[in-house]
Design a protein around this motif. Structure first.
Motif, PDB file in Angstrom:
ATOM      1  N   UNK A  68       0.809  -1.210   0.000  1.00  0.00           N
ATOM      2  CA  UNK A  68       0.000   0.000   0.000  1.00  0.00           C
ATOM      3  C   UNK A  68       0.841   1.259   0.000  1.00  0.00           C
ATOM      4  N   UNK A  69       1.956   1.238   0.743  1.00  0.00           N
ATOM      5  CA  UNK A  69       2.849   2.398   0.740  1.00  0.00           C
ATOM      6  C   UNK A  69       3.466   2.609  -0.634  1.00  0.00           C
ATOM      7  N   UNK A  70       3.914   1.533  -1.268  1.00  0.00           N
ATOM      8  CA  UNK A  70       4.484   1.660  -2.612  1.00  0.00           C
ATOM      9  C   UNK A  70       3.451   2.134  -3.618  1.00  0.00           C
ATOM     10  N   UNK A  71       2.233   1.633  -3.480  1.00  0.00           N
ATOM     11  CA  UNK A  71       1.171   2.056  -4.395  1.00  0.00           C
ATOM     12  C   UNK A  71       0.861   3.535  -4.227  1.00  0.00           C
ATOM     13  N   UNK A  72       0.868   4.008  -2.993  1.00  0.00           N
ATOM     14  CA  UNK A  72       0.641   5.427  -2.761  1.00  0.00           C
ATOM     15  C   UNK A  72       1.716   6.300  -3.370  1.00  0.00           C
ATOM     16  N   UNK A  73       2.974   5.854  -3.288  1.00  0.00           N
ATOM     17  CA  UNK A  73       4.052   6.611  -3.921  1.00  0.00           C
ATOM     18  C   UNK A  73       3.928   6.593  -5.434  1.00  0.00           C
ATOM     19  N   UNK A  74       3.449   5.473  -5.971  1.00  0.00           N
ATOM     20  CA  UNK A  74       3.325   5.365  -7.427  1.00  0.00           C
ATOM     21  C   UNK A  74       2.175   6.210  -7.961  1.00  0.00           C
ATOM     22  N   UNK A  75       1.039   6.171  -7.294  1.00  0.00           N
ATOM     23  CA  UNK A  75      -0.143   6.882  -7.786  1.00  0.00           C
ATOM     24  C   UNK A  75      -0.142   8.350  -7.395  1.00  0.00           C
ATOM     25  N   UNK A  76       0.332   8.661  -6.205  1.00  0.00           N
ATOM     26  CA  UNK A  76       0.245  10.034  -5.730  1.00  0.00           C
ATOM     27  C   UNK A  76      -1.197  10.380  -5.356  1.00  0.00           C
ATOM     28  N   UNK A  77      -1.491  11.688  -5.317  1.00  0.00           N
ATOM     29  CA  UNK A  77      -2.845  12.119  -4.993  1.00  0.00           C
ATOM     30  C   UNK A  77      -3.230  11.882  -3.549  1.00  0.00           C
ATOM     31  N   UNK A  79      -3.243  13.964  -1.037  1.00  0.00           N
ATOM     32  CA  UNK A  79      -4.074  15.053  -0.507  1.00  0.00           C
ATOM     33  C   UNK A  79      -5.522  14.875  -0.927  1.00  0.00           C
ATOM     34  N   UNK A  80      -5.769  14.489  -2.176  1.00  0.00           N
ATOM     35  CA  UNK A  80      -7.133  14.266  -2.639  1.00  0.00           C
ATOM     36  C   UNK A  80      -7.799  13.114  -1.882  1.00  0.00           C
ATOM     37  N   UNK A  81      -7.034  12.059  -1.636  1.00  0.00           N
ATOM     38  CA  UNK A  81      -7.583  10.921  -0.892  1.00  0.00           C
ATOM     39  C   UNK A  81      -7.903  11.335   0.537  1.00  0.00           C
ATOM     40  N   UNK A  82      -7.025  12.108   1.169  1.00  0.00           N
ATOM     41  CA  UNK A  82      -7.284  12.578   2.532  1.00  0.00           C
ATOM     42  C   UNK A  82      -8.554  13.417   2.605  1.00  0.00           C
ATOM     43  N   UNK A  83      -8.733  14.288   1.631  1.00  0.00           N
ATOM     44  CA  UNK A  83      -9.928  15.133   1.634  1.00  0.00           C
ATOM     45  C   UNK A  83     -11.199  14.303   1.464  1.00  0.00           C
ATOM     46  N   UNK A  84     -11.167  13.335   0.553  1.00  0.00           N
ATOM     47  CA  UNK A  84     -12.352  12.502   0.359  1.00  0.00           C
ATOM     48  C   UNK A  84     -12.637  11.620   1.562  1.00  0.00           C
ATOM     49  N   UNK A  85     -11.604  11.103   2.209  1.00  0.00           N
ATOM     50  CA  UNK A  85     -11.813  10.301   3.408  1.00  0.00           C
ATOM     51  C   UNK A  85     -12.359  11.156   4.541  1.00  0.00           C
ATOM     52  N   UNK A  86     -11.888  12.396   4.647  1.00  0.00           N
ATOM     53  CA  UNK A  86     -12.441  13.294   5.662  1.00  0.00           C
ATOM     54  C   UNK A  86     -13.901  13.607   5.376  1.00  0.00           C
ATOM     55  N   UNK A  87     -14.245  13.786   4.117  1.00  0.00           N
ATOM     56  CA  UNK A  87     -15.644  14.031   3.752  1.00  0.00           C
ATOM     57  C   UNK A  87     -16.511  12.796   3.956  1.00  0.00           C
ATOM     58  N   UNK A  88     -15.892  11.622   3.832  1.00  0.00           N
ATOM     59  CA  UNK A  88     -16.648  10.383   4.038  1.00  0.00           C
ATOM     60  C   UNK A  88     -16.887  10.101   5.504  1.00  0.00           C
ATOM     61  N   UNK A  89     -15.985  10.547   6.388  1.00  0.00           N
ATOM     62  CA  UNK A  89     -16.113  10.231   7.802  1.00  0.00           C
ATOM     63  C   UNK A  89     -15.668   8.802   8.077  1.00  0.00           C
ATOM     64  N   UNK A  90     -15.842   8.378   9.308  1.00  0.00           N
ATOM     65  CA  UNK A  90     -15.504   7.011   9.659  1.00  0.00           C
ATOM     66  C   UNK A  90     -14.105   6.831  10.204  1.00  0.00           C
ATOM     67  N   UNK A  91     -13.235   7.823  10.073  1.00  0.00           N
ATOM     68  CA  UNK A  91     -11.908   7.733  10.655  1.00  0.00           C
ATOM     69  C   UNK A  91     -10.914   6.900   9.868  1.00  0.00           C
ATOM     70  N   UNK A  92     -11.229   6.529   8.645  1.00  0.00           N
ATOM     71  CA  UNK A  92     -10.288   5.747   7.855  1.00  0.00           C
ATOM     72  C   UNK A  92      -9.133   6.629   7.392  1.00  0.00           C
TER      73      UNK A  92
END
Length: 306
Positions: A68-77, A79-92
């Protein structure tokens, strides 16, 4: 042959009995993960999240976290994922989401690998093409998890948009009855159930931990993706900060949200107008033309035949 069959059945029965005994023994005492997790969860919250799913999860958790860490470095984005997870709620967190993307990619690769194996055995297709198909399946699985997150966020915000006028009116009634903003929010959270009530419960939790009401409402406006909810939180924060009468502000906010909903429905109807014409033009109109001209064609054919 009979002895081999009997031995296989006996071995299967013995393995099943051992699994039952091991499961029973493991359920009688807490596992190592249950004893250690409370002390390391705040340090590495997602590296061992998969370990809760059993022995295989505990074995695969470090590898999945690394992937998962390697995939995050490869894909990037990130900040966008953090914003969507914050909008989704749930603490993920982002790390947990990357692990889910890896699992979805593995599932897509497995499905394409099964199809490729069947294709290779049945039709004798070339191996490089099937390998490319498996890679495409893995990529599609990873991207599908990202699209699923976006769809979840949109559905949640749609429900919050629908709940906002009712919640604003309930809060206005509570404030008009003499309760303060915090007490009114607590009453609204108790009597309502939905995504917006969960967000308001989060605001109350922030207030109980020492955050001011204005700051908690500003945080709500910052993390939401709804313009109407952001205006509601900002207006409520300004009213609390400056002492403006809350009842008028809340009623105005509810009316504004309802008007915004009607405007969005009109815009959606305008965008769907062309799509609504497609079945009329390509289905109903041809059938009508056929019913109108077919009797005449039959009459002409009969006339020419006579």
């Amino acid at each position: 042959m009979t002895m081999l069959l009997g031995g296989a059945v006996g071995a299967a029965f013995a393995c099943g009995l051992l699994l039952l005994v091991a499961t029973w023994a493991r359920g009688r005492r807490p596992a190592l993960y249950d004893r250690v997790a409370p002390y390391v969860r705040d340090v590495q919250p997602d590296a061992y999240a998969v370990a809760q799913r059993g022995t295989w999860g505990g074995l695969l958790a470090p590898a999945l976290a690394w992937a998962g860490e390697r995939l995050g470095r490869l894909l990037g984005g990130t900040l966008s994922v953090e914003q969507r997870l914050a909008r989704l709620g749930g603490g993920q967190t982002v790390a947990g989401f990357r692990v889910q993307q890896v699992l979805w990619g593995v599932a897509g690769f497995a499905v394409c690998a099964g199809v490729s194996l069947w294709w290779l055995v049945g039709a004798g297709a070339s191996s490089p093409a099937l390998l490319v198909l498996c890679l495409v399946g893995a990529i599609v699985g990873v991207l599908a998890r990202d699209n699923a997150l976006t769809a979840q966020v949109n559905r949640r915000e749609q429900r919050m948009r629908e709940e906002l006028p009712t919640v604003a009116d309930l809060l206005a009634l509570a404030v008009a009855a003499g309760e303060g903003p915090t007490a009114g929010l607590e009453r609204v959270v108790k009597v309502s159930h939905g995504e917006l009530s969960r967000e308001l419960a989060r605001v109350l939790a922030d207030v109980r931990t020492g955050t001011t009401m204005t700051r908690a409402l500003d945080d709500l406006a910052a993390r939401t993706g709804l313009a109407s909810l952001a205006r509601f939180a900002e207006g409520l924060a300004v009213a609390v900060d400056r002492g403006t009468p809350l009842v008028d502000v809340l009623h105005a906010q509810a009316a504004d949200v309802r008007e915004s909903g009607r405007r969005e429905l009109m815009e959606l109807g305008g965008r769907r107008e062309v799509a609504m014409m497609l079945p009329v033009v390509f289905l109903i109109l041809p059938v009508t033309v056929v019913f109108a001209f077919y009797p005449g064609l039959i009459g002409l054919s009969l006339t020419s035949g006579t």
